[in-house]
Motif scaffolding. Structure first.
Motif, short mmCIF file in Angstrom:
data_model
loop_
_atom_site.label_atom_id
_atom_site.label_comp_id
_atom_site.label_asym_id
_atom_site.label_seq_id
_atom_site.Cartn_x
_atom_site.Cartn_y
_atom_site.Cartn_z
N LYS A 190 58.95 43.24 20.14
CA LYS A 190 57.93 44.26 19.92
C LYS A 190 58.56 45.64 19.78
O LYS A 190 58.17 46.44 18.93
CB LYS A 190 56.92 44.25 21.07
CG LYS A 190 55.99 43.05 21.08
CD LYS A 190 55.06 43.07 22.30
CE LYS A 190 54.16 41.84 22.34
NZ LYS A 190 53.31 41.82 23.56
N GLU A 194 58.43 47.98 16.42
CA GLU A 194 57.88 49.34 16.44
C GLU A 194 58.94 50.36 16.01
O GLU A 194 58.63 51.33 15.29
CB GLU A 194 57.37 49.67 17.85
CG GLU A 194 56.12 48.88 18.23
CD GLU A 194 55.78 48.99 19.70
OE1 GLU A 194 56.54 49.69 20.44
OE2 GLU A 194 54.80 48.37 20.13
N ARG A 198 58.50 52.74 12.56
CA ARG A 198 58.54 54.20 12.58
C ARG A 198 59.74 54.73 11.80
O ARG A 198 59.63 55.72 11.08
CB ARG A 198 58.59 54.69 14.03
CG ARG A 198 58.68 56.23 14.16
CD ARG A 198 57.46 56.89 13.60
NE ARG A 198 57.52 58.34 13.72
CZ ARG A 198 57.33 59.18 12.72
NH1 ARG A 198 57.05 58.71 11.51
NH2 ARG A 198 57.39 60.48 12.90
#
Length: 362
Positions: A190, A194, A198
Protein backbone atom coordinates in the motif's frame (compact mmCIF):
# COMPACT_ATOMS: atom_id res chain seq x y z
CA UNK A 1 18.09 20.86 6.30
CA UNK A 2 21.72 21.75 5.69
CA UNK A 3 25.32 20.78 6.35
CA UNK A 4 27.08 23.59 8.22
CA UNK A 5 30.55 22.10 7.97
CA UNK A 6 32.31 18.99 6.70
CA UNK A 7 35.59 17.41 7.79
CA UNK A 8 37.31 14.60 5.89
CA UNK A 9 40.45 12.67 6.82
CA UNK A 10 42.15 10.09 4.62
CA UNK A 11 39.01 9.80 2.50
CA UNK A 12 39.85 8.58 -1.01
CA UNK A 13 42.32 11.08 -2.52
CA UNK A 14 41.49 13.77 0.07
CA UNK A 15 44.10 13.69 2.80
CA UNK A 16 42.40 16.33 4.92
CA UNK A 17 39.86 19.10 4.45
CA UNK A 18 37.64 21.16 6.70
CA UNK A 19 34.94 23.09 4.87
CA UNK A 20 32.29 25.57 5.95
CA UNK A 21 29.05 25.98 3.98
CA UNK A 22 27.34 29.23 5.01
CA UNK A 23 25.63 29.58 1.63
CA UNK A 24 22.99 27.37 0.05
CA UNK A 25 24.67 27.03 -3.35
CA UNK A 26 28.05 25.28 -3.25
CA UNK A 27 30.03 24.39 -6.36
CA UNK A 28 32.94 21.95 -6.54
CA UNK A 29 34.97 22.67 -9.67
CA UNK A 30 38.03 20.94 -11.13
CA UNK A 31 39.30 18.68 -13.86
CA UNK A 32 38.29 15.04 -14.00
CA UNK A 33 39.87 12.83 -11.34
CA UNK A 34 40.65 15.63 -8.88
CA UNK A 35 38.19 14.61 -6.15
CA UNK A 36 34.92 16.46 -6.86
CA UNK A 37 32.80 13.32 -6.78
CA UNK A 38 34.65 12.18 -3.65
CA UNK A 39 33.27 15.23 -1.82
CA UNK A 40 29.76 14.48 -3.11
CA UNK A 41 30.20 10.85 -2.06
CA UNK A 42 31.13 11.85 1.50
CA UNK A 43 28.01 14.03 1.80
CA UNK A 44 25.76 11.21 0.56
CA UNK A 45 27.47 8.81 2.98
CA UNK A 46 26.37 10.99 5.90
CA UNK A 47 22.78 10.42 4.81
CA UNK A 48 22.81 6.74 3.99
CA UNK A 49 25.89 5.17 5.67
CA UNK A 50 26.83 3.77 2.28
CA UNK A 51 28.65 4.81 -0.86
CA UNK A 52 26.71 5.25 -4.08
CA UNK A 53 29.79 4.15 -6.04
CA UNK A 54 31.12 1.01 -4.31
CA UNK A 55 29.78 -1.65 -1.97
CA UNK A 56 33.01 -2.09 0.03
CA UNK A 57 33.71 0.71 2.52
CA UNK A 58 37.39 -0.20 2.58
CA UNK A 59 37.76 1.34 -0.89
CA UNK A 60 36.99 4.73 0.67
CA UNK A 61 40.09 4.59 2.88
CA UNK A 62 43.29 6.01 1.45
CA UNK A 63 45.81 3.41 0.36
CA UNK A 64 48.03 2.19 3.23
CA UNK A 65 46.05 4.17 5.81
CA UNK A 66 44.34 2.42 8.78
CA UNK A 67 41.11 4.45 8.69
CA UNK A 68 39.23 7.37 7.19
CA UNK A 69 36.83 9.83 8.79
CA UNK A 70 33.73 11.70 7.63
CA UNK A 71 32.33 14.24 10.07
CA UNK A 72 29.72 16.98 9.71
CA UNK A 73 27.52 19.30 11.69
CA UNK A 74 24.02 18.98 10.25
CA UNK A 75 21.15 21.32 10.98
CA UNK A 76 17.56 20.13 10.79
CA UNK A 77 15.14 22.99 11.45
CA UNK A 78 16.13 24.15 14.95
CA UNK A 79 18.14 21.05 15.87
CA UNK A 80 21.81 20.32 15.17
CA UNK A 81 23.53 16.94 15.06
CA UNK A 82 27.19 16.05 14.81
CA UNK A 83 27.44 12.96 12.60
CA UNK A 84 30.81 11.21 12.50
CA UNK A 85 31.84 8.04 10.69
CA UNK A 86 35.17 6.28 11.10
CA UNK A 87 35.78 3.49 8.58
CA UNK A 88 38.50 0.89 9.03
CA UNK A 89 39.25 -2.78 8.40
CA UNK A 90 37.32 -3.46 11.61
CA UNK A 91 34.15 -1.99 10.11
CA UNK A 92 31.97 1.09 10.43
CA UNK A 93 32.02 3.24 13.58
CA UNK A 94 29.25 5.84 13.99
CA UNK A 95 28.80 8.53 16.61
CA UNK A 96 25.90 10.97 16.89
CA UNK A 97 26.63 14.01 19.05
CA UNK A 98 29.71 12.18 20.39
CA UNK A 99 27.64 9.20 21.48
CA UNK A 100 28.46 5.82 19.94
CA UNK A 101 25.54 4.15 18.21
CA UNK A 102 25.35 0.75 16.52
CA UNK A 103 21.96 1.34 14.94
CA UNK A 104 22.32 2.94 11.53
CA UNK A 105 18.57 3.50 11.52
CA UNK A 106 19.14 6.37 13.97
CA UNK A 107 20.42 8.34 10.98
CA UNK A 108 16.91 8.34 9.55
CA UNK A 109 15.87 11.88 8.75
CA UNK A 110 18.92 13.56 10.28
CA UNK A 111 20.61 14.29 6.94
CA UNK A 112 18.31 13.63 4.00
CA UNK A 113 20.26 13.88 0.74
CA UNK A 114 18.88 13.50 -2.78
CA UNK A 115 21.58 12.67 -5.32
CA UNK A 116 21.76 12.79 -9.09
CA UNK A 117 24.81 11.19 -10.66
CA UNK A 118 25.45 9.82 -14.17
CA UNK A 119 24.97 6.19 -13.09
CA UNK A 120 21.33 6.97 -12.24
CA UNK A 121 20.55 6.63 -15.94
CA UNK A 122 21.02 2.88 -15.48
CA UNK A 123 17.87 2.80 -13.33
CA UNK A 124 15.81 1.93 -16.40
CA UNK A 125 17.94 -1.11 -17.26
CA UNK A 126 18.65 -2.33 -13.74
CA UNK A 127 17.38 -5.74 -12.64
CA UNK A 128 14.13 -5.42 -10.63
CA UNK A 129 16.02 -6.13 -7.40
CA UNK A 130 18.21 -3.07 -7.91
CA UNK A 131 15.22 -0.86 -8.76
CA UNK A 132 13.44 -2.02 -5.60
CA UNK A 133 16.51 -1.15 -3.59
CA UNK A 134 16.59 2.37 -5.03
CA UNK A 135 12.88 2.92 -4.43
CA UNK A 136 13.10 1.54 -0.88
CA UNK A 137 16.02 3.88 -0.21
CA UNK A 138 14.04 6.93 -1.35
CA UNK A 139 10.92 5.85 0.56
CA UNK A 140 12.99 5.37 3.69
CA UNK A 141 13.69 9.12 3.71
CA UNK A 142 9.98 9.70 4.16
CA UNK A 143 8.93 7.06 6.66
CA UNK A 144 10.60 5.24 9.54
CA UNK A 145 7.50 3.06 9.65
CA UNK A 146 8.20 1.89 6.11
CA UNK A 147 11.78 0.95 6.98
CA UNK A 148 10.62 -1.02 10.03
CA UNK A 149 8.01 -2.94 8.04
CA UNK A 150 10.57 -3.64 5.32
CA UNK A 151 12.99 -5.06 7.88
CA UNK A 152 10.25 -7.21 9.43
CA UNK A 153 9.21 -8.55 6.02
CA UNK A 154 12.80 -9.46 5.15
CA UNK A 155 13.17 -11.43 8.39
CA UNK A 156 9.91 -13.28 7.82
CA UNK A 157 10.85 -14.08 4.22
CA UNK A 158 14.22 -15.48 5.31
CA UNK A 159 12.52 -17.53 8.01
CA UNK A 160 9.95 -18.91 5.56
CA UNK A 161 12.64 -19.79 3.00
CA UNK A 162 14.69 -21.52 5.67
CA UNK A 163 11.66 -23.53 6.78
CA UNK A 164 10.89 -24.56 3.19
CA UNK A 165 14.30 -26.22 3.10
CA UNK A 166 13.35 -28.57 5.95
CA UNK A 167 12.65 -32.18 4.89
CA UNK A 168 9.86 -32.42 7.45
CA UNK A 169 7.66 -29.44 8.13
CA UNK A 170 4.59 -28.40 10.07
CA UNK A 171 1.87 -27.10 7.72
CA UNK A 172 0.28 -25.06 10.50
CA UNK A 173 3.55 -23.31 11.35
CA UNK A 174 4.19 -22.56 7.69
CA UNK A 175 0.66 -21.16 7.47
CA UNK A 176 1.32 -18.83 10.40
CA UNK A 177 4.57 -17.65 8.79
CA UNK A 178 2.77 -17.04 5.52
CA UNK A 179 -0.02 -15.13 7.26
CA UNK A 180 2.43 -12.86 9.09
CA UNK A 181 4.41 -12.26 5.91
CA UNK A 182 1.26 -11.43 3.94
CA UNK A 183 0.11 -9.03 6.66
CA UNK A 184 3.37 -7.06 6.75
CA UNK A 185 3.75 -7.19 2.97
CA UNK A 186 0.27 -5.75 2.44
CA UNK A 187 1.26 -2.65 4.44
CA UNK A 188 4.40 -2.23 2.34
CA UNK A 189 2.50 -2.71 -0.92
CA UNK A 190 0.00 0.00 0.00
CA UNK A 191 2.83 2.38 0.87
CA UNK A 192 4.64 1.62 -2.38
CA UNK A 193 1.46 2.12 -4.37
CA UNK A 194 0.69 5.47 -2.75
CA UNK A 195 4.30 6.60 -3.17
CA UNK A 196 4.35 5.72 -6.88
CA UNK A 197 0.96 7.34 -7.49
CA UNK A 198 2.00 10.66 -5.95
CA UNK A 199 5.46 10.57 -7.48
CA UNK A 200 4.04 9.96 -10.96
CA UNK A 201 2.19 13.28 -10.84
CA UNK A 202 5.27 15.16 -9.67
CA UNK A 203 7.57 13.49 -12.22
CA UNK A 204 5.24 14.45 -15.07
CA UNK A 205 5.21 18.10 -13.94
CA UNK A 206 9.00 18.31 -13.67
CA UNK A 207 9.67 16.37 -16.86
CA UNK A 208 7.38 18.61 -18.91
CA UNK A 209 9.11 21.69 -17.51
CA UNK A 210 12.65 20.38 -18.12
CA UNK A 211 12.00 18.94 -21.57
CA UNK A 212 9.46 21.52 -22.78
CA UNK A 213 7.28 18.64 -23.99
CA UNK A 214 3.74 17.51 -23.19
CA UNK A 215 4.66 13.84 -22.74
CA UNK A 216 2.75 11.93 -20.07
CA UNK A 217 4.86 9.98 -17.58
CA UNK A 218 3.51 6.76 -16.10
CA UNK A 219 5.14 5.19 -13.05
CA UNK A 220 3.87 1.62 -12.86
CA UNK A 221 4.06 -0.47 -9.70
CA UNK A 222 4.11 -4.20 -10.51
CA UNK A 223 2.95 -6.08 -7.41
CA UNK A 224 2.04 -9.76 -6.92
CA UNK A 225 -1.67 -8.94 -6.63
CA UNK A 226 -3.68 -5.77 -7.38
CA UNK A 227 -4.03 -3.16 -4.64
CA UNK A 228 -7.56 -3.55 -3.22
CA UNK A 229 -9.56 -3.70 0.00
CA UNK A 230 -8.84 -7.45 0.16
CA UNK A 231 -5.13 -7.06 -0.49
CA UNK A 232 -3.88 -9.14 2.43
CA UNK A 233 -6.29 -12.00 1.76
CA UNK A 234 -5.51 -11.98 -1.98
CA UNK A 235 -1.78 -12.03 -1.34
CA UNK A 236 -2.03 -14.88 1.17
CA UNK A 237 -4.15 -16.92 -1.23
CA UNK A 238 -1.64 -16.46 -4.04
CA UNK A 239 1.20 -17.42 -1.69
CA UNK A 240 -0.60 -20.60 -0.64
CA UNK A 241 -1.51 -21.44 -4.25
CA UNK A 242 2.23 -21.41 -4.91
CA UNK A 243 3.05 -23.60 -1.91
CA UNK A 244 3.81 -26.80 -3.84
CA UNK A 245 6.15 -24.91 -6.17
CA UNK A 246 7.75 -23.22 -3.16
CA UNK A 247 8.34 -26.62 -1.53
CA UNK A 248 9.76 -28.08 -4.73
CA UNK A 249 12.23 -25.21 -5.15
CA UNK A 250 12.56 -24.52 -1.41
CA UNK A 251 12.00 -20.86 -2.09
CA UNK A 252 9.16 -18.32 -1.77
CA UNK A 253 8.06 -17.28 -5.25
CA UNK A 254 5.22 -14.87 -4.45
CA UNK A 255 5.81 -11.66 -2.54
CA UNK A 256 7.07 -8.10 -2.45
CA UNK A 257 10.61 -9.36 -3.05
CA UNK A 258 9.56 -9.78 -6.71
CA UNK A 259 8.01 -6.30 -7.09
CA UNK A 260 9.14 -3.99 -9.89
CA UNK A 261 8.76 -0.33 -10.87
CA UNK A 262 8.51 0.71 -14.52
CA UNK A 263 8.70 4.25 -15.85
CA UNK A 264 6.95 4.93 -19.15
CA UNK A 265 6.74 7.89 -21.51
CA UNK A 266 3.39 8.07 -23.32
CA UNK A 267 2.68 4.52 -22.14
CA UNK A 268 5.89 3.06 -23.64
CA UNK A 269 8.62 1.76 -21.27
CA UNK A 270 11.52 4.20 -21.19
CA UNK A 271 14.05 1.44 -21.77
CA UNK A 272 12.45 0.60 -25.14
CA UNK A 273 12.27 3.94 -26.90
CA UNK A 274 13.86 6.84 -25.06
CA UNK A 275 17.06 8.59 -26.09
CA UNK A 276 19.86 9.21 -23.61
CA UNK A 277 18.73 12.83 -23.40
CA UNK A 278 15.15 11.84 -22.57
CA UNK A 279 16.36 9.42 -19.91
CA UNK A 280 18.49 12.13 -18.34
CA UNK A 281 15.55 14.55 -18.23
CA UNK A 282 13.30 11.84 -16.82
CA UNK A 283 15.75 10.86 -14.09
CA UNK A 284 16.25 14.51 -13.21
CA UNK A 285 12.48 14.90 -13.00
CA UNK A 286 12.40 11.80 -10.76
CA UNK A 287 14.97 13.33 -8.39
CA UNK A 288 13.24 16.70 -8.23
CA UNK A 289 9.96 14.87 -7.59
CA UNK A 290 11.61 13.17 -4.60
CA UNK A 291 12.75 16.58 -3.37
CA UNK A 292 9.21 17.94 -3.70
CA UNK A 293 7.72 14.94 -1.92
CA UNK A 294 10.15 15.22 1.00
CA UNK A 295 9.31 18.91 1.33
CA UNK A 296 5.61 18.05 1.16
CA UNK A 297 5.86 15.38 3.87
CA UNK A 298 8.58 16.86 6.11
CA UNK A 299 8.01 20.60 5.61
CA UNK A 300 11.71 21.02 4.84
CA UNK A 301 13.93 20.67 1.83
CA UNK A 302 16.50 17.89 1.68
CA UNK A 303 20.09 18.54 0.62
CA UNK A 304 20.50 18.17 -3.14
CA UNK A 305 23.69 16.85 -4.77
CA UNK A 306 24.15 17.13 -8.54
CA UNK A 307 27.26 15.28 -9.64
CA UNK A 308 28.69 15.91 -13.11
CA UNK A 309 25.35 16.96 -14.57
CA UNK A 310 25.70 20.32 -16.26
CA UNK A 311 28.32 19.32 -18.84
CA UNK A 312 25.70 17.00 -20.38
CA UNK A 313 23.00 19.66 -20.71
CA UNK A 314 22.45 22.45 -23.21
CA UNK A 315 22.14 26.00 -21.96
CA UNK A 316 18.33 25.94 -21.86
CA UNK A 317 18.26 22.82 -19.70
CA UNK A 318 20.95 24.21 -17.37
CA UNK A 319 18.86 27.29 -16.77
CA UNK A 320 15.73 25.23 -16.13
CA UNK A 321 17.53 22.97 -13.65
CA UNK A 322 18.66 26.04 -11.71
CA UNK A 323 15.09 27.38 -11.77
CA UNK A 324 13.89 24.16 -10.12
CA UNK A 325 16.33 24.57 -7.24
CA UNK A 326 14.54 26.47 -4.50
CA UNK A 327 16.58 29.27 -2.93
CA UNK A 328 16.03 27.78 0.55
CA UNK A 329 17.51 24.41 -0.42
CA UNK A 330 21.18 23.62 0.12
CA UNK A 331 22.75 22.21 -3.03
CA UNK A 332 26.17 20.83 -3.93
CA UNK A 333 27.14 20.79 -7.60
CA UNK A 334 30.27 19.29 -9.15
CA UNK A 335 31.46 20.52 -12.53
CA UNK A 336 34.56 20.72 -14.69
CA UNK A 337 33.72 24.23 -15.87
CA UNK A 338 32.28 27.01 -13.75
CA UNK A 339 30.75 28.63 -16.83
CA UNK A 340 28.21 25.78 -16.96
CA UNK A 341 26.58 27.17 -13.80
CA UNK A 342 24.99 30.32 -15.15
CA UNK A 343 23.31 31.94 -12.17
CA UNK A 344 23.30 35.20 -10.22
CA UNK A 345 22.64 33.43 -6.93
CA UNK A 346 25.00 33.92 -4.03
CA UNK A 347 27.35 30.94 -4.00
CA UNK A 348 30.61 29.50 -2.75
CA UNK A 349 33.07 27.88 -5.14
CA UNK A 350 35.58 25.25 -4.05
CA UNK A 351 38.34 24.27 -6.47
CA UNK A 352 39.89 20.80 -6.30
CA UNK A 353 43.39 19.92 -7.48
CA UNK A 354 44.64 16.40 -6.74
CA UNK A 355 42.48 16.08 -3.63
CA UNK A 356 43.31 19.53 -2.24
CA UNK A 357 40.29 21.78 -1.72
CA UNK A 358 40.55 25.56 -1.82
CA UNK A 359 37.70 28.04 -1.48
CA UNK A 360 37.82 30.62 -4.25
CA UNK A 361 37.20 34.32 -3.79
CA UNK A 362 34.41 35.38 -6.17
Amino acid sequence: MRINNLTLRKFRNIDFCELEFPKNLNIFVGDNGQGKTNLIESIVYLSSARSFRVSDDKVLIQHNEPFCEISALVRRKEDQSRIRFVLSDAGKYLTLNNQVTKRLSTLMGLCNVVLFNPDDLNFFTYAPRRRRREIDFEMGKLSQNYVEHLSRAAKLLNERNAYLKQSVYDADYLGVLSQELASVSAVIMKQRYEFVLRLQELITQHYQFLSDREDIITFEYKSPVPISNTLEEDLLKKMMDSLQRDRDFRLTHVGIHRDDFILKINDVPVVEVSSQGQRRMLMLAFKFAIVALIHEKRSMYPILCLDDLFSELDETRRVRVMELIHVDMQVFISTTDLSFINTQRDRDVFRLIEGNVQKEVI
